[in-house]
Design a protein around this motif. Structure first.
Motif, short mmCIF file in Angstrom:
data_model
loop_
_atom_site.label_atom_id
_atom_site.label_comp_id
_atom_site.label_asym_id
_atom_site.label_seq_id
_atom_site.Cartn_x
_atom_site.Cartn_y
_atom_site.Cartn_z
N PRO A 45 0.81 -1.23 0.00
CA PRO A 45 0.00 0.00 0.00
C PRO A 45 0.84 1.28 0.00
CG PRO A 45 -0.46 -1.37 1.94
CD PRO A 45 0.55 -2.09 1.14
N GLU A 46 2.09 1.21 0.50
CA GLU A 46 2.88 2.43 0.63
C GLU A 46 4.00 2.54 -0.40
OE1 GLU A 46 4.11 2.00 4.70
OE2 GLU A 46 3.15 3.90 5.18
N HIS A 47 4.56 1.42 -0.79
CA HIS A 47 5.74 1.45 -1.66
C HIS A 47 5.35 1.12 -3.09
CE1 HIS A 47 8.57 1.60 1.73
NE2 HIS A 47 7.66 0.89 2.35
N PRO A 48 6.21 1.48 -4.04
CA PRO A 48 5.89 1.13 -5.43
C PRO A 48 6.30 -0.31 -5.74
CG PRO A 48 7.92 2.37 -5.35
CD PRO A 48 7.45 2.25 -3.94
N LEU A 49 6.49 -1.11 -4.72
CA LEU A 49 7.03 -2.45 -4.95
C LEU A 49 6.01 -3.51 -4.54
CD1 LEU A 49 10.49 -1.70 -3.37
CD2 LEU A 49 9.99 -1.85 -5.78
#
Lengths: 115, 994
Positions: free
Chosen positions: A8-12
């Protein structure tokens, strides 16, 4: 099935962040059980419940009904581990969470495949 | 009389009549008459408002007169500006006013300019408050001309800006069934052209753009960004100076925060344009260098994000920096000077391969920009000064264990290599060694392929290094014979495969081709003679490598001829020799005649032939055709054969030789159309005979294909008619009955295809014959499958690449001619052959271009749905694969049948469990497809296709789908537990989407 879920927070993805690992996933086809342990990136990660919910929802949608699901935090990797595990194990709370349209949208965003 | 009537209506009618007349005959008027009329009309402008529209019409007619005396145009316009309140008129009349202005502007430019700023002011008043899109398009055009043709704007710049910019951003949806066809896009573009037409607007426009960019509306943001980009083309430092900080902060915010890819792209384009604009401006010695301070602020805001390769802002920052760096050489140097050392340092600091990969990817982005500026300049380039660390970073990444990192490193290597003079010769040798290692010994096939690809793109730049270092190494590995210590036989095989692939990949330069082709041919001969005969796979690999080389040197005339001369005779010689040995009862060489190997040789010969110039091709054809017709072997290398070569002769033992017709086909069917084939009639007769009589399906089919390929290119005329008549005469009796029905059908199919492609009149008759065969119980299914052959692109003959006569839209034509007959045939057919018609139909539809299909859909859909319930799995599969794209492309029509579709798809997703009830051998061993009648793979394919269709259903409008949601999700739970992994995978995708 769960490696490509987005954080939800990282582009990974969860796999890239090592939140889920193959050794921590146990499948027993004969007994129809699936157990997933996931490791939040930091012990105070506020998104742990959401990540757990995303994994759970993905599995609910993708596995045959005969499987019993168990999604929980790798022991000793999160501050409020017990509370989160309890929430994830509670069928009614999971169902209720999915009635919440805002939450459902966030979960779907995590599950939408990056093409 | 009418003109002076006291009733304004009557007066109006009078003037209207006069105006109509003038509109018809304005070109015949004399100067005096015009003067008189103009004065009259001017005075009428003061008349009653009912009269005005007709007056304007008259003035419009007069404005088109060439003999209008000087001064009149000005006075007419002045009168209009003074007397008429334009915005209270109807749309049509306002349009007339704009037309008058446009007419004068195009013919009396000088006079109007004499009016000075008054004209501009008058026009501003005319268009102020305009609402109709039709008029706006004209008005915008007038403003653009005002600016472009340098009319005096005087103190009215701001007013002119206000009167146009109030439409920005354009918010207009054309009404449905709009007959004028004005799209939102037209207005946007036309307004943008106005706003971006002069730097004078800058001080008003830029704040407006920033304001809109900060708004919430997506379309406003997009429009602002695009307008900004357009403006940068004409603006200079002066205009931008004041607004740079706020522009940058808006752009940065959008790139960092937006979820929309489109906005991001436009932001980056705008930043690129801004930087380019700033770098273009000439500096005076005392002014501050704006570019420098602008770039400093960019660097300051983005640089630190690059140090956190895990976080979300890494990529946006890198993209912003790259957009700015790509604007000019100056910006590139400024930014790389600061960023490259940082990235290199970060690379060594971070040790995880995923982080390193991100950093290297960013580095690669900057390196790619350097390519844009061509060669490196000695004194300035930061890159040259960093040569050693960049190389060491890339080399270290090449040896990393992570495949993803390796792939990026290989890409970076390719870019570095393409920068002239960047790599020193010792570095180059290192590069080649790395590539060889990756290509041959890297376990992951992705890396190895990428390495071969890189070798291929670097080889033309450094041909000497590659031919001197790589080719010998590969040759050595290839010939190293037995497996080395500790290697299994399997490893050895795959190493040889890799060597062959690498040899082909690196052959991208003529000088290298001359080294590699002999190596490949030698290997082919060795395999054929060698003790390891029986290694089909090895032969096929050599052929695949040769094919790749052939494709790579097709464009180069000399290389192509070299390849042709070397390879074609050699392949023929090897094949002929093998065929002879076969006929003299030796087991050796048999491998080479296997269908698989011959099929692999076909593309090699074909690719080596298609790009030959006609003269060279003629030279070659005079050798090859006599070889097959007369057994003339003298041109082959090593041409001492034990017996004669006569592939068209009769005789039991010649079976092997006949198979070589495949090679003849590859050659003659790929020749350019203007190359004459010697003894063509004879050749055609022989092929015809062979295709009808031969018992070996491979040979018969090949002969039929070869015949068809020649017939397709044969110039029209009596000769062609005769040979076709001969073919028909031969086919008809054998089609009717006898042992050779299948062969005759194959011949019929190929000849029909050859003629359908070139719109030959006989094709209709042959197609009808084929349609008739659909009703035949024995040949029906094969004939139905033949429709797929007719419509599909064939890989080896009868396509554009081998110079066949293929008319455009032959599929559409075939469709319109034959589908009604198919449908009719279906309705009239008996129950046992109905499936054949459906199968044929679904094959035809499957290959039809989608836009055509969508228009024909309503009439055919019910038939297609019926086909889904047909029990033949081929029909099901073909219909499903035809429906799937339609679901995506024509959701409106498909939603009408959603009920049937859902039911049928869901049934098919689990259908095989019912069908599997009769005992079917679970076919795990790869039996040839024809042996296990209903191929189990087919069940799986049907289930997969049905699931894909169920998936595609989600693209229908949501309200249509909602009633079925629960049912579909429940039904899709079952295939989740399917026995086959591929089916489960599709089921997961489909169910997840639902």
């Amino acid at each position: 099935l769960i490696r490509s879920i987005n954080d939800p927070e990282h582009p990974l993805t969860l796999e890239e962040l090592n939140v889920v690992e193959q050794v921590r996933v146990k499948v027993n086809d004969a007994e129809s059980t699936v157990s997933v342990e996931f490791t939040p990136t930091i012990p105070h990660c506020s998104m742990a419940t959401l990540i757990g919910l995303s994994i759970k929802v993905k599995l609910l949608r993708s596995l045959p009904e005969r499987f019993k699901l168990d999604v929980h935090i790798t022991p000793g990797t999160h501050a409020s581990e017990h509370a989160v595990n309890k929430q994830l194990a509670d069928k009614e709370r999971v169902a209720a969470a999915l009635e919440n349209s805002h939450l459902l949208e966030v979960v779907n965003q995590c599950l939408s495949a990056r093409s | 009389f009418c003109l002076e009537n006291t009733d304004p209506r009557t007066r109006g009618r009078g003037i209207q009549l006069l105006s109509q007349v003038l509109l018809q005959c304005y070109s015949l008027l004399h100067e005096k008459e015009v003067l008189h009329l103009v004065l009259f009309y001017e005075s009428r402008l003061q008349d009653h408002h009912l009269v005005i529209p007709s007056v304007l019409q008259g003035l419009r007619a007069l404005s088109m007169c060439e003999v209008l005396s000087p001064g009149l145009a000005v006075s007419v316009l002045k009168a209009i500006f003074q007397e008429v309140h334009v915005q209270s008129l109807l749309q049509l009349d306002r349009h007339t006013v704009y037309s008058i202005i446009t007419n004068f502007m195009s013919t009396r430019e000088e006079e109007l300019k004499g009016l000075g700023a008054d004209f501009t002011f008058g026009f501003i008043q005319v268009m102020d408050g305009e609402k109709d899109p039709r008029n706006l398009l004209v008005a915008f055009q007038i403003v653009r001309d005002l600016i472009a043709k340098d009319y005096a704007l005087g103190p009215f710049v701001e007013e002119l800006f206000e009167v146009t910019s109030c439409y920005f951003p354009v918010d207009f949806t054309p009404p449905p069934n709009d007959p004028h066809g004005i799209q939102r896009e037209d207005l946007i573009l036309s307004l943008r052209a106005v706003l971006a037409s002069t730097p004078q607007f800058a001080e008003f426009l830029l704040p407006l753009l920033i304001e809109k960019l900060d708004s919430e509306l997506q379309s406003a943001k997009l429009d602002s960004l695009q307008t900004l980009t357009a403006c940068c083309a004409i603006y200079g430092q002066k205009e931008l100076q004041e607004f740079l900080p706020s522009l940058w902060s808006s752009l940065r915010r959008e790139v960092f925060q937006t979820a929309s890819e489109k906005i991001e792209t436009e932001c980056l384009a705008a930043l690129h344009a801004l930087s380019a604009c700033l770098s273009r401006s000439v500096l005076s010695s005392d002014s501050e260098d704006l570019l420098d301070s602008f770039l400093s602020s960019i660097l300051q805001d983005c640089r630190h994000h690059l140090c956190e390769p895990d976080m979300k802002l890494v990529w946006p920052s890198a993209k912003l920096l790259q957009a700015a760096a790509g604007a000019s050489l100056r910006t590139y140097h400024r930014i790389t000077r600061s960023v490259l050392p940082l990235l290199l340092e970060q690379y060594t600091k971070h040790t995880q391969s995923s982080q390193r990969r991100t950093i290297l990817e960013m580095l690669l982005g900057f390196l790619e920009l350097q390519q844009k500026w061509g060669h490196l300049e000695e004194d300035e380039s930061t890159l040259l000064s960093l040569q050693a660390p960049v190389c060491s970073v890339v080399f270290s990444a090449l040896t990393d264990s992570s495949v993803q990192l390796q792939l990026v490193a290989i890409k970076a290597l390719t870019v570095l290599g393409s920068l002239q003079g960047f790599l020193s010769s010792s570095d180059l040798e290192l590069v080649v060694d790395h590539l060889i290692r990756l290509a041959l010994h890297e376990e992951d096939s992705q890396s190895s392929e990428a390495a071969m690809e890189a070798a291929g793109s670097l080889a033309p730049i450094y041909p000497k290094v590659f031919s001197g270092r790589m080719v010998p190494r590969l040759e050595e590995e290839l010939q190293s014979g037995r497996a080395g210590k500790g290697e299994s036989y399997h490893d050895h095989c795959s190493l040889r495969q890799r060597c062959l692939q690498a040899l082909a990949a690196v052959s991208t330069h003529t000088s290298i081709v001359r080294e590699t082709v002999p190596v490949l041919l030698q290997h082919l001969q060795k395999v054929q003679k060698g003790s390891e005969a029986g290694n089909t796979q090895d032969m096929v690999s050599v052929c695949q490598s040769l094919h790749r080389v052939a494709l790579q040197c097709q464009q180069d005339v000399e290389g192509c001829w070299y390849f042709h001369q070397m390879v074609v005779p050699c392949l023929l010689a090897v094949a002929v020799q093998a065929a002879m040995q076969e006929s003299t009862h030796t087991q050796l060489g048999k491998t080479l005649l296997e269908e698989e190997v011959l099929a692999a040789m076909i593309p090699v010969i074909s690719a080596a032939t298609t790009h030959l110039s006609p003269e060279l091709a003629a030279q070659s054809v005079s050798h090859v055709v006599p070889l097959f017709l007369d057994g003339e072997v003298s041109f082959l290398p090593q041409n001492s054969f034990p017996c004669s070569f006569q592939p068209f002769g009769d005789g039991e033992c010649l079976e092997a030789q006949r198979r070589l017709v495949a090679l003849l086909m590859a050659f003659v069917c790929s020749l350019p159309r203007n190359v004459a084939i010697p003894q063509q009639e004879w050749l055609l007769r022989e092929l015809l005979a062979l295709s009808c009589s031969c018992n070996c399906p491979f040979t018969a089919t090949t002969a039929a294909k070869c015949f068809a390929g020649l017939v397709n290119k044969h110039p029209a005329g009596q000769q062609l008619d005769e040979i076709l008549q001969l073919a028909v005469n031969r086919m008809e009796p054998s089609l009717a009955e006898g042992p050779c029905r299948t062969q005759a059908l194959t011949l019929l199919l190929w000849v029909t295809k050859a003629l359908v492609l070139r719109y030959h009149p006989l094709s209709a008759c042959l197609t009808d014959k084929l349609l008739g065969l659909l009703g035949d119980t024995e040949l029906g299914p094969a004939a139905a499958d033949g429709f797929s052959l007719l419509m599909a692109e064939s890989p080896d003959v009868l396509h554009k690449g081998c110079h066949a006569d293929v008319r455009i839209m032959f599929r559409q034509r075939f469709f319109t001619d034959n589908v009604p007959k198919l449908v009719q045939g279906f309705h009239g057919a008996g129950p046992d052959v109905k499936a054949n018609y459906l199968k044929g139909l679904s094959h035809v539809l499957n290959h039809l271009p989608k836009p055509v299909l969508v228009t024909e859909l309503p009439t055919l859909l019910s038939l297609l749905l019926e086909a889904l319930s047909c029990s033949d799995h081929v029909v099901q599969l073909s219909t499903l694969s035809c429906l799937q794209p339609l679901l995506l492309e024509a959701p409106q029509i498909m939603s009408l049948h959603v009920d049937t579709l859902v039911t049928k798809f869901l049934n098919l997703t689990s259908s095989p469990t019912m069908v599997r009830a009769p005992p079917l051998p679970p076919c795990h061993t790869p039996l040839p497809h024809s042996l296990c009648c209903p191929d189990p793979c087919l069940f799986q394919a049907v289930r997969i296709a049905a699931l894909r269709c169920a998936h595609a259903l989600t693209s229908l409008p949501t309200p249509v789908l909602l009633p079925y949601k629960a049912r579909v999700i429940r039904a899709l739970a079952r295939p989740l537990d399917d026995k086959k992994r591929l089916v489960r995978k599709e089921a997961v995708a489909a169910r997840g989407e639902w």
